[in-house]
Design a protein around this motif. Structure first.
Motif, PDB file in Angstrom:
ATOM      1  N   THR A  66      49.940  24.111  43.345  1.00 30.76           N
ATOM      2  CA  THR A  66      51.400  24.003  43.248  1.00 30.76           C
ATOM      3  C   THR A  66      51.906  23.952  41.812  1.00 30.76           C
ATOM      4  N   GLY A  67      51.077  23.535  40.867  1.00 31.03           N
ATOM      5  CA  GLY A  67      51.539  23.437  39.484  1.00 31.03           C
ATOM      6  C   GLY A  67      51.168  24.610  38.608  1.00 31.03           C
ATOM      7  N   LEU A  68      50.538  25.640  39.167  1.00 28.99           N
ATOM      8  CA  LEU A  68      50.101  26.775  38.354  1.00 28.99           C
ATOM      9  C   LEU A  68      51.292  27.589  37.843  1.00 28.99           C
ATOM     10  N   GLY A  69      51.129  28.144  36.639  1.00 35.18           N
ATOM     11  CA  GLY A  69      52.152  29.011  36.077  1.00 35.18           C
ATOM     12  C   GLY A  69      51.523  30.133  35.281  1.00 35.18           C
ATOM     13  N   GLY A  70      52.317  31.139  34.943  1.00 38.91           N
ATOM     14  CA  GLY A  70      51.851  32.228  34.089  1.00 38.91           C
ATOM     15  C   GLY A  70      50.657  32.963  34.652  1.00 38.91           C
ATOM     16  N   ALA A  71      49.654  33.178  33.802  1.00 39.78           N
ATOM     17  CA  ALA A  71      48.471  33.949  34.187  1.00 39.78           C
ATOM     18  C   ALA A  71      47.693  33.265  35.302  1.00 39.78           C
ATOM     19  N   GLU A  72      47.666  31.930  35.290  1.00 42.81           N
ATOM     20  CA  GLU A  72      46.937  31.216  36.341  1.00 42.81           C
ATOM     21  C   GLU A  72      47.598  31.403  37.702  1.00 42.81           C
ATOM     22  N   LYS A  73      48.907  31.425  37.720  1.00 43.13           N
ATOM     23  CA  LYS A  73      49.636  31.668  38.964  1.00 43.13           C
ATOM     24  C   LYS A  73      49.367  33.081  39.476  1.00 43.13           C
ATOM     25  N   ARG A  74      49.396  34.066  38.571  1.00 43.75           N
ATOM     26  CA  ARG A  74      49.118  35.454  38.973  1.00 43.75           C
ATOM     27  C   ARG A  74      47.688  35.603  39.485  1.00 43.75           C
ATOM     28  N   ALA A  75      46.755  34.884  38.864  1.00 43.31           N
ATOM     29  CA  ALA A  75      45.360  34.933  39.331  1.00 43.31           C
ATOM     30  C   ALA A  75      45.252  34.365  40.739  1.00 43.31           C
ATOM     31  N   TRP A  76      45.994  33.290  41.016  1.00 46.02           N
ATOM     32  CA  TRP A  76      45.991  32.724  42.357  1.00 46.02           C
ATOM     33  C   TRP A  76      46.570  33.713  43.363  1.00 46.02           C
ATOM     34  N   GLN A  77      47.649  34.400  42.989  1.00 46.94           N
ATOM     35  CA  GLN A  77      48.266  35.363  43.901  1.00 46.94           C
ATOM     36  C   GLN A  77      47.347  36.549  44.169  1.00 46.94           C
ATOM     37  N   ALA A  78      46.412  36.810  43.257  1.00 46.41           N
ATOM     38  CA  ALA A  78      45.383  37.827  43.521  1.00 46.41           C
ATOM     39  C   ALA A  78      44.363  37.304  44.516  1.00 46.41           C
ATOM     40  N   ASP A  79      44.041  36.013  44.424  1.00 45.21           N
ATOM     41  CA  ASP A  79      43.084  35.395  45.351  1.00 45.21           C
ATOM     42  C   ASP A  79      43.689  35.149  46.726  1.00 45.21           C
ATOM     43  N   CYS A  80      45.017  35.140  46.797  1.00 51.60           N
ATOM     44  CA  CYS A  80      45.734  34.787  48.027  1.00 51.60           C
ATOM     45  C   CYS A  80      46.699  35.933  48.355  1.00 51.60           C
ATOM     46  N   ALA A  81      46.171  36.998  48.948  1.00 46.90           N
ATOM     47  CA  ALA A  81      46.949  38.218  49.186  1.00 46.90           C
ATOM     48  C   ALA A  81      47.948  38.019  50.319  1.00 46.90           C
ATOM     49  N   MET A  82      49.070  38.732  50.231  1.00 43.78           N
ATOM     50  CA  MET A  82      50.152  38.576  51.208  1.00 43.78           C
ATOM     51  C   MET A  82      50.427  39.917  51.881  1.00 43.78           C
ATOM     52  N   ILE A  83      50.550  39.881  53.209  1.00 41.95           N
ATOM     53  CA  ILE A  83      50.933  41.050  54.005  1.00 41.95           C
ATOM     54  C   ILE A  83      52.245  40.708  54.698  1.00 41.95           C
ATOM     55  N   PHE A  84      53.202  41.638  54.647  1.00 39.45           N
ATOM     56  CA  PHE A  84      54.535  41.360  55.156  1.00 39.45           C
ATOM     57  C   PHE A  84      54.845  42.165  56.420  1.00 39.45           C
ATOM     58  N   PRO A 163      40.665  39.327  47.908  1.00 39.75           N
ATOM     59  CA  PRO A 163      41.170  37.955  47.960  1.00 39.75           C
ATOM     60  C   PRO A 163      40.248  37.020  48.734  1.00 39.75           C
ATOM     61  N   LYS A 164      40.425  35.726  48.491  1.00 38.39           N
ATOM     62  CA  LYS A 164      39.714  34.717  49.266  1.00 38.39           C
ATOM     63  C   LYS A 164      40.487  34.350  50.528  1.00 38.39           C
ATOM     64  N   ILE A 165      41.809  34.501  50.459  1.00 35.89           N
ATOM     65  CA  ILE A 165      42.683  34.223  51.596  1.00 35.89           C
ATOM     66  C   ILE A 165      43.610  35.413  51.793  1.00 35.89           C
ATOM     67  N   ILE A 166      43.826  35.801  53.054  1.00 34.79           N
ATOM     68  CA  ILE A 166      44.863  36.789  53.386  1.00 34.79           C
ATOM     69  C   ILE A 166      45.921  36.081  54.215  1.00 34.79           C
ATOM     70  N   LEU A 167      47.157  36.144  53.745  1.00 40.17           N
ATOM     71  CA  LEU A 167      48.299  35.594  54.460  1.00 40.17           C
ATOM     72  C   LEU A 167      49.068  36.752  55.080  1.00 40.17           C
ATOM     73  N   ALA A 168      49.324  36.690  56.365  1.00 39.35           N
ATOM     74  CA  ALA A 168      50.032  37.766  57.067  1.00 39.35           C
ATOM     75  C   ALA A 168      51.287  37.185  57.715  1.00 39.35           C
ATOM     76  N   ASP A 169      52.443  37.608  57.236  1.00 42.13           N
ATOM     77  CA  ASP A 169      53.712  37.064  57.722  1.00 42.13           C
ATOM     78  C   ASP A 169      54.277  37.983  58.799  1.00 42.13           C
ATOM     79  N   GLU A 170      54.112  37.596  60.057  1.00 45.90           N
ATOM     80  CA  GLU A 170      54.553  38.392  61.214  1.00 45.90           C
ATOM     81  C   GLU A 170      54.070  39.843  61.100  1.00 45.90           C
ATOM     82  N   PRO A 171      52.756  40.065  60.973  1.00 43.24           N
ATOM     83  CA  PRO A 171      52.246  41.415  60.703  1.00 43.24           C
ATOM     84  C   PRO A 171      52.444  42.411  61.837  1.00 43.24           C
ATOM     85  N   ILE A 172      52.712  41.921  63.059  1.00 38.62           N
ATOM     86  CA  ILE A 172      52.848  42.849  64.189  1.00 38.62           C
ATOM     87  C   ILE A 172      54.227  42.770  64.846  1.00 38.62           C
ATOM     88  N   ALA A 173      55.155  42.067  64.228  1.00 38.06           N
ATOM     89  CA  ALA A 173      56.458  41.832  64.862  1.00 38.06           C
ATOM     90  C   ALA A 173      57.233  43.123  65.112  1.00 38.06           C
TER      91      ALA A 173
END
Length: 270
Positions: A66-84, A163-173
């Protein structure tokens, strides 16, 4: 592995997520269910750091997120991919280039500007598309594909991030039952074969039961159920959705068999 503690998000006076706590010890496929407005999407967006939490914490493999910023935040977003739900592809760009966008976080500004990709990345992108059954569409524009095919392109783009985690937000809606099944089976295979954690917001109970190891139910921003698919009874579903005794699971089903049964029942004369 993943620990969410008292995570809260407020928008003005409205509380979208209210003190949510979840602990995941090992990679799993987790479904989050609940009515529209229950806080499911906001929870995923905080996990990916697209939204900042008002309070609480997210910890992954002993790293505070929750406290990550800058390059560390972007690195986390690479590890935690999002599907919309709406795919978020570039419609006029070819499929393989859309998939290669999953490498943007580790590419230089110059290579991004001139759309230059190493051959190794191009071959990997095509291999991922082949794994998802759509390699033959690699040279086509994304807008030429069906909704189900576009969602698989979005999954391929997420996999390019490794990524280590894939987050899928209503992927089949927005998909028909056949394409919904193909997409959910792809996500399940990714979890089983790659050992990746998959967390998906879902809008139907049968989908959560069929594909997920664990189901989390949200109501008005709070977690009101956290258990196995077998523990998700009809009575508990009524509690999650705030429904009365007239609540019918088949009426909201995306499973082809259930839809067939509903159609046959409707065709029987009273």
């Amino acid at each position: 592995m993943l620990r969410i503690a008292q995570l809260t998000k407020k928008f003005g006076r409205n509380t979208a997520v209210d003190a949510a706590s979840i602990q995941v010890e090992k990679p799993a496929m987790i479904g989050i269910i609940g009515r529209s407005g229950a806080g499911k999407s906001t929870l995923l967006r905080m996990l990916n750091r697209l939204e900042d939490a008002t309070s609480g914490s997210i910890t992954f493999e002993d790293r505070e997120i929750t406290g990550l910023g800058g390059a560390e935040k972007r690195a986390w977003q690479a590890d935690c991919a999002m599907i919309f739900q709406q795919f978020n592809l570039v419609p006029r760009m070819d499929v393989v280039s859309n998939v290669l966008h999953g490498t943007l976080n580790r590419r230089s500004t110059v290579s991004t500007l001139f759309n230059l990709y190493p051959n190794e990345d191009i071959h990997r992108a095509i291999d991922i598309l082949d794994r998802l059954g759509i390699a033959e569409h690699a040279p086509k524009r994304a807008e030429a594909l069906s909704g189900g095919q576009q969602q698989r392109v979005a999954i391929a783009r997420a996999l390019m991030q490794d990524p280590k985690i894939i987050l899928a937000d209503e992927p089949i809606a927005s998909l028909d039952p056949m394409n919904a099944q193909v997409v959910m089976e792809a996500l399940r295979r990714i979890h089983e074969e790659d050992g990746r954690m998959v967390i998906a917001n879902l809008h139907t109970l049968d989908t959560a039961r069929r594909y997920c190891d664990r189901v989390i139910g949200m109501r008005a921003g709070r977690i009101v159920f956290d258990g196995t698919p077998e523990q998700l009874t009809t009575d508990m579903a009524r509690e999650i959705y705030g429904a009365d005794a007239s609540f019918s699971e088949e009426a909201t089903s995306t499973e082809i068999g259930a839809l067939d049964r509903s159609a046959k029942a409707a065709a029987v004369p009273a």
